[in-house]
Structures are given as C-alpha cells and as structure tokens.
Design an enzyme around this catalytic site. Structure first.
Site, PDB file in Angstrom:
ATOM      1  N   LYS A   1     -11.623  11.213  -8.941  1.00 58.00           N
ATOM      2  CA  LYS A   1     -10.150  11.733  -8.614  1.00 58.00           C
ATOM      3  C   LYS A   1     -10.517  13.180  -8.883  1.00 58.00           C
ATOM      4  O   LYS A   1     -10.012  14.224  -8.258  1.00 58.00           O
ATOM      5  CB  LYS A   1      -9.196  11.314  -9.424  1.00 58.00           C
ATOM      6  CG  LYS A   1      -8.710   9.966  -8.910  1.00 58.00           C
ATOM      7  CD  LYS A   1      -8.277   9.679  -7.538  1.00 58.00           C
ATOM      8  CE  LYS A   1      -7.985   8.366  -7.170  1.00 58.00           C
ATOM      9  NZ  LYS A   1      -7.585   8.182  -5.534  1.00 58.00           N
TER      10      LYS A   1
ATOM     11  N   SER B   1       0.616  -1.154   0.053  1.00 56.71           N
ATOM     12  CA  SER B   1       0.040  -0.053   0.006  1.00 56.71           C
ATOM     13  C   SER B   1       0.863   1.309   0.023  1.00 56.71           C
ATOM     14  O   SER B   1       1.944   1.374   0.725  1.00 56.71           O
ATOM     15  CB  SER B   1      -0.864   0.080   1.423  1.00 56.71           C
ATOM     16  OG  SER B   1      -1.861  -1.003   1.075  1.00 56.71           O
ATOM     17  N   ILE B   2       0.330   2.142  -0.769  1.00 61.25           N
ATOM     18  CA  ILE B   2       1.058   3.311  -0.721  1.00 61.25           C
ATOM     19  C   ILE B   2       1.098   4.088   0.682  1.00 61.25           C
ATOM     20  O   ILE B   2       2.029   4.580   1.125  1.00 61.25           O
ATOM     21  CB  ILE B   2       0.483   4.519  -1.825  1.00 61.25           C
ATOM     22  CG1 ILE B   2       0.711   4.003  -3.115  1.00 61.25           C
ATOM     23  CG2 ILE B   2       0.956   5.854  -1.841  1.00 61.25           C
ATOM     24  CD1 ILE B   2       0.005   4.535  -4.196  1.00 61.25           C
TER      25      ILE B   2
ATOM     26  N   THR C   1      -0.488  -2.207  -6.911  1.00 67.59           N
ATOM     27  CA  THR C   1      -1.072  -2.291  -5.579  1.00 67.59           C
ATOM     28  C   THR C   1      -2.431  -3.114  -5.522  1.00 67.59           C
ATOM     29  O   THR C   1      -2.827  -3.375  -6.628  1.00 67.59           O
ATOM     30  CB  THR C   1      -1.262  -1.217  -4.716  1.00 67.59           C
ATOM     31  OG1 THR C   1      -2.311  -0.437  -5.498  1.00 67.59           O
ATOM     32  CG2 THR C   1      -0.011  -0.432  -4.718  1.00 67.59           C
TER      33      THR C   1
ATOM     34  N   TYR D   1     -10.159   3.613 -16.716  1.00 71.17           N
ATOM     35  CA  TYR D   1      -9.937   4.194 -15.248  1.00 71.17           C
ATOM     36  C   TYR D   1     -11.331   4.896 -15.022  1.00 71.17           C
ATOM     37  O   TYR D   1     -11.695   4.858 -13.958  1.00 71.17           O
ATOM     38  CB  TYR D   1      -8.965   5.389 -15.189  1.00 71.17           C
ATOM     39  CG  TYR D   1      -8.417   5.570 -13.880  1.00 71.17           C
ATOM     40  CD1 TYR D   1      -7.982   4.716 -13.078  1.00 71.17           C
ATOM     41  CD2 TYR D   1      -8.717   7.017 -13.284  1.00 71.17           C
ATOM     42  CE1 TYR D   1      -7.363   5.121 -11.723  1.00 71.17           C
ATOM     43  CE2 TYR D   1      -8.460   7.295 -12.161  1.00 71.17           C
ATOM     44  CZ  TYR D   1      -7.596   6.241 -11.097  1.00 71.17           C
ATOM     45  OH  TYR D   1      -7.385   6.636  -9.925  1.00 71.17           O
TER      46      TYR D   1
ATOM     47  N   ASP E   1     -14.324   1.944   8.315  1.00 70.17           N
ATOM     48  CA  ASP E   1     -14.701   1.944   6.758  1.00 70.17           C
ATOM     49  C   ASP E   1     -15.433   3.415   6.560  1.00 70.17           C
ATOM     50  O   ASP E   1     -16.149   3.824   7.353  1.00 70.17           O
ATOM     51  CB  ASP E   1     -16.050   1.063   6.858  1.00 70.17           C
ATOM     52  CG  ASP E   1     -16.601   0.907   5.396  1.00 70.17           C
ATOM     53  OD1 ASP E   1     -16.718   1.878   4.496  1.00 70.17           O
ATOM     54  OD2 ASP E   1     -16.833  -0.253   4.670  1.00 70.17           O
TER      55      ASP E   1
END
Ligand code: NAD
Length: 259
Positions: A161, A18-19, A192, A154, A63
């Site tokens: 985003k 994970s980033i 990822t 995407y 969550d």
C-alpha cells in the site's frame, strides 16, 4: 446526475460486499455507464449476476497480473464505451501466510506477488486506460493506514500500500497535463473477502468502532460516496491525494486509541 454521460471501468468486484460494488452503485445512481472485470472463472458467475442487475453494464475477464488480459479488457472498454472518464482500481492480494505472524518472515515470492497485484497493477491499468481518457479522466484506488503505521498482521500488504500511494503521486504528476487525476481512498477496516485474509480483521473492526472519532465501523457505502466525489467534476482540483474514509481513526495517537 453528477455522472450523466460519464463512462467508467470498475476493476475489483468479487461479490456484493466488495468496496468496488459500493462504488459502482454510487456511480450508477449518479448516471454513469459502467464496465466491470472479473478476476477469473471462479468469480465469473457471481460477478456477472451482480452486474446484470445494473442496466447496460457488462463484465469481462481480467487478471491484473497479466498484461495481455489488461489489454483485452481495454479493447472491450473501447468497443463498449468508446472512451473512459474514470477508472476504479479496487484490487489487492497477498498470499494468506504472509498476513499472519511477523513481517520479518515475509518471503521473496510473497513480497513480489503482493507488490505486483496490489501496486504495480495500478500503473499497468492506468497506462492502458490513458488512450481512452480522451477528455481528461479520474483514477481512484483503495489503500489502508497500514501503509504508514504498523498494523499487526497487515505486514507485506502495508508495504504494497505504501508503494501504491507513492504510485498515485507519480501517476498524478505524469498525467496532470492531460487533465487526468489520480487519487486514493484510505478506507477503515471492512469485512470483505480480501479483508478476511488478514488475521484478526474482526478485532480491527471492533476496535475501530470503539475508538474512531465517529464511533462506528466504516461502511462500503461511505467509501462509495467519496469515490463518487473523486470521479466527479466536484473534485476537479484534487490530484495525487489520499483521502481518509475511516471515521477519523487515522488522526488518533496511540494513547487516544487506548481511552
Ligand atoms: P474484495 O475481496 O471484495 O476485493 C478485492 C478484489 O481484488 C477482488 O475482486 C479480487 O477478485 C481482486 N483481485 C485480487 N487479485 C486479483 C488479480 N490478480 N487480478 C484481478 N483482480 C484481483 O475486498 P475489498 O475489501 O473490497 O478490497 C478492495 C480494495 O480495498 C483492496 O485494494 C483493499 O486492499 C482495499 N481496502 C480494503 C479495506 C477493508 O478493510 N476491506 C480497507 C482499506 C482498503
């Protein structure tokens, strides 16, 4: 020790790829004390195992689609840390079927879910964190070039985003007077767990390696170091900004990318 005595909440670790985990490692090495979330019971064991390798760090469930879980996480942050200096939001989700084929076929429910989990959650988490940012603060989120250019598959995540990046600017405007800064990192493609949901991710990484000015794929640690800069006093004059950590890929025109 850029972050000595600083306290941070990292939202979005799923595993060691994970980033968010790379950001956590950079922040911890710089002296920060960290608190983490895990999304659900399925991820708990993995995340807790990772977090236990970091002295003094703890993880609690959250969550981000559920406001009561966000409130509970902030209560833990208040109890464990007393205050927050920074918040890292490294979370995104869209149903897998929305990330293949044409954007045209995006469903109403898929659109709502992607926007809720990937964009609104920044607003909800930041609002809940603000009362703990008593001495100013820094909020960092993760975005991708698909917000402003068409990247095949995407799809609705690009729309999410775009909403996330606009939210960064509005939040930066609202919170600037409290000395709370809000910025995003636009990272190049990295394999990822979340990225594997985007059809063709391997091709994207290969293409990036071939044509990005730095001629290599983006690595989590590069993103981690930029996040460290953004949560540290070194970036104290920067807010409402999108910083690209993509080896320069975003500067290319389409013909340059074909060379
Ligand atoms: P990842 O799968 O490791 O992290 C995504 C995280 O989102 C996971 O920890 C998951 O548990 C969490 N999440 C999803 N839905 C959630 C929910 N309802 N509640 C709480 N948590 C939830 O993948 P990653 O690539 O590290 O993604 C982190 C961020 O980086 C995302 O915003 C992603 O869009 C962004 N990003 C990734 C890339 C890439 O190529 N990997 C590029 C640019 C931006």
């Amino acid at each position: 020790m850029l972050l000595k005595d600083k306290k941070g909440l990292i939202v979005g670790v799923a595993n060691k790829h994970s980033i968010a985990w790379a950001i956590a490692q950079a922040a911890a090495q710089a002296g920060a004390q960290l608190l983490f979330n895990y999304q659900n019971e399925r991820l708990r064991e993995n995340v807790v195992e990772l977090v236990n390798t970091m002295p003094g760090a703890k993880a609690f469930p959250c969550d981000v689609a559920d406001d009561t879980q966000i409130d509970a996480l902030m209560k833990h942050a208040a109890q464990e840390l007393g205050r927050l200096d920074f918040l890292v939001h490294s979370v995104a989700f869209a149903p897998r079927e929305e990330l293949a084929g044409q954007f045209l076929n995006t469903t109403r429910q898929g659109f709502a879910t992607a926007l809720d989990v990937s964009a609104y959650s920044l607003v909800a988490l930041t609002r809940a964190a603000v009362p703990l940012m008593t001495d100013g603060g820094s909020v960092v989120t993760l975005t991708y070039l698909g917000s402003e250019r068409v990247v095949p598959h995407y799809n609705v995540m690009g729309v999410a985003k775009a909403a996330l990046e606009a939210s960064v600017r509005y939040l930066a405007h609202d919170l600037g007077p409290k000395n709370i800064r809000v910025n995003a990192i636009s990272a190049g493609p990295i394999k990822t767990l979340a990225a594997r949901g985007v059809s063709g991710i391997s091709k994207m990484v290969d293409h990036h390696r071939e044509v990005a000015p730095l001629r290599r794929a983006t690595e989590q640690a590069e993103v981690g170091d930029t996040a460290l800069f953004l949560v540290s006093p070194l970036s104290r004059g920067i807010t409402g900004e999108i910083i690209y950590v993509d080896g320069g890929y975003h500067i290319l025109g389409s013909l340059a990318a074909l060379e």
